[in-house]
Write an enzyme that holds these catalytic residues in place. Structure first.
Site, short mmCIF file in Angstrom:
data_model
loop_
_atom_site.label_atom_id
_atom_site.label_comp_id
_atom_site.label_asym_id
_atom_site.label_seq_id
_atom_site.Cartn_x
_atom_site.Cartn_y
_atom_site.Cartn_z
N LYS A 198 -14.46 -1.44 -12.20
CA LYS A 198 -14.85 -2.74 -11.68
C LYS A 198 -15.64 -3.66 -12.36
O LYS A 198 -15.31 -4.97 -12.29
CB LYS A 198 -15.95 -2.24 -10.30
CG LYS A 198 -15.34 -1.38 -9.23
CD LYS A 198 -14.11 -2.06 -8.66
CE LYS A 198 -13.62 -1.49 -7.38
NZ LYS A 198 -12.57 -2.18 -6.83
N ASP A 215 0.88 -1.16 -0.02
CA ASP A 215 0.08 -0.02 -0.17
C ASP A 215 0.82 1.13 -0.07
O ASP A 215 2.21 1.12 0.36
CB ASP A 215 -0.87 0.10 1.23
CG ASP A 215 -2.30 0.70 0.94
OD1 ASP A 215 -2.10 2.11 0.53
OD2 ASP A 215 -3.27 0.29 1.43
N TYR A 237 -15.99 4.30 -11.82
CA TYR A 237 -15.57 3.58 -11.09
C TYR A 237 -16.38 2.28 -11.47
O TYR A 237 -15.73 0.94 -11.35
CB TYR A 237 -16.22 4.10 -9.78
CG TYR A 237 -15.84 3.19 -8.48
CD1 TYR A 237 -14.94 3.20 -7.71
CD2 TYR A 237 -17.28 2.21 -8.12
CE1 TYR A 237 -14.76 2.25 -6.75
CE2 TYR A 237 -17.01 1.36 -7.22
CZ TYR A 237 -15.81 1.54 -6.40
OH TYR A 237 -15.52 0.56 -5.32
N THR A 240 -17.12 1.98 5.49
CA THR A 240 -15.50 2.16 5.53
C THR A 240 -15.45 3.85 5.28
O THR A 240 -16.15 4.30 4.77
CB THR A 240 -14.81 1.33 4.47
OG1 THR A 240 -14.89 2.09 3.44
CG2 THR A 240 -15.22 0.02 4.38
N ASP A 291 3.27 1.35 -5.32
CA ASP A 291 1.84 1.95 -5.96
C ASP A 291 1.83 0.53 -6.68
O ASP A 291 2.39 0.07 -7.83
CB ASP A 291 2.49 2.99 -6.99
CG ASP A 291 1.27 3.44 -7.79
OD1 ASP A 291 0.16 2.93 -7.62
OD2 ASP A 291 1.33 4.24 -8.39
N VAL A 292 0.48 0.17 -6.49
CA VAL A 292 -0.13 -1.04 -7.19
C VAL A 292 -0.26 -0.70 -8.63
O VAL A 292 -0.32 -1.79 -9.52
CB VAL A 292 -1.34 -1.56 -6.44
CG1 VAL A 292 -2.59 -0.53 -6.91
CG2 VAL A 292 -1.69 -2.94 -6.85
#
Length: 231
Positions: free
Chosen positions: A144, A34, A140, A175, A48-49
């Site tokens: 996804k 992360d 988004y 969250t 950084d993914v």
């Protein structure tokens, strides 16, 4: 007993952090990837993914220092509500780089070793918006949706080698990623859900852990714990 190593991306976030805690409670050794701190993990690396070189280097480092990665849970991501006409191209690209590209980068780094050993599990994180769409959430939802397509394709490709690829597609979850003024937190929406409440990060983590440990018959499955928002 041999240690089981799990890699969790986005482990500094709500769902990623809950995944780390759930797997740790089941005896897994957890490694976090992360940009932010992930204090609950046994081993954390800042990376950084969306950068394939960084992800590959982190995976090599984890496997050198901790052992083979037997499970990879990809929860890194971000969220925004923006009308489609106002989404800048760089924001479209960033959404895809992090959600879709992050999963691709992790899979390319971990699945060859899993296939060579004959077992392993990958869990992507999609969204119920990929199933039903959402107002002012086009980039988004599109990212996804691409995650779901990738998961199903990789499942077909890798299942014969013993590597299972599945996903969870959460609905609105309590969250920090969901801001206080989010329309998904409005009392009218929450009360209209069949369960009458938002899901918790811990419940999403439980679904992901099921796909890792118990769902050995699952390949290309999309579990959507969404409080009944999409039935």
């Amino acid at each position: 007993m041999r240690e089981r190593v799990a890699l969790v991306t986005g482990a500094a976030g709500g769902i990623g952090g809950a995944m780390v805690r759930e797997l740790a409670g089941r005896g897994w050794t957890t490694a976090a990837l992360d940009l932010g701190p992930a204090p609950d993990a046994d081993y954390a690396v800042g990376a950084d993914v969306a950068d394939p070189g960084q992800v590959a280097a982190v995976v090599r480092r984890i496997e050198r220092e901790m052992g083979p990665i037997e499970a990879a849970l990809c929860a890194a991501g971000h969220y925004a509500i923006v009308p489609v006409s106002d989404i800048a191209w760089e924001d479209w690209n960033r959404m895809l780089r992090v959600h879709l590209g992050g999963l691709v980068n992790v899979c390319r780094a971990v699945t060859p070793g899993m296939a060579e050993r004959g077992h392993g599990a990958v869990v992507g994180v999609a969204s119920d918006l990929a199933l039903a769409g959402g107002d002012a959430e086009a980039h988004y939802a599109a990212a996804k949706g691409a995650v779901i397509g990738l998961v199903r394709s990789l499942a077909a490709e890798l299942a014969p080698s013993g590597v299972r690829v599945n996903a969870v597609a959460p609905g609105p979850t309590d969250t920090p990623l969901l801001p206080p003024d989010s329309p998904w937190r409005r009392p009218a929406f929450v009360q209209a859900l069949p369960t009458g409440r938002l899901a918790s990060a811990e419940e999403i983590a439980l679904a992901a852990a099921y796909l890792v440990e118990d769902g050995t018959f699952c390949a290309g499955e999309i579990l959507s714990p969404n409080s009944g928002a999409v039935i």
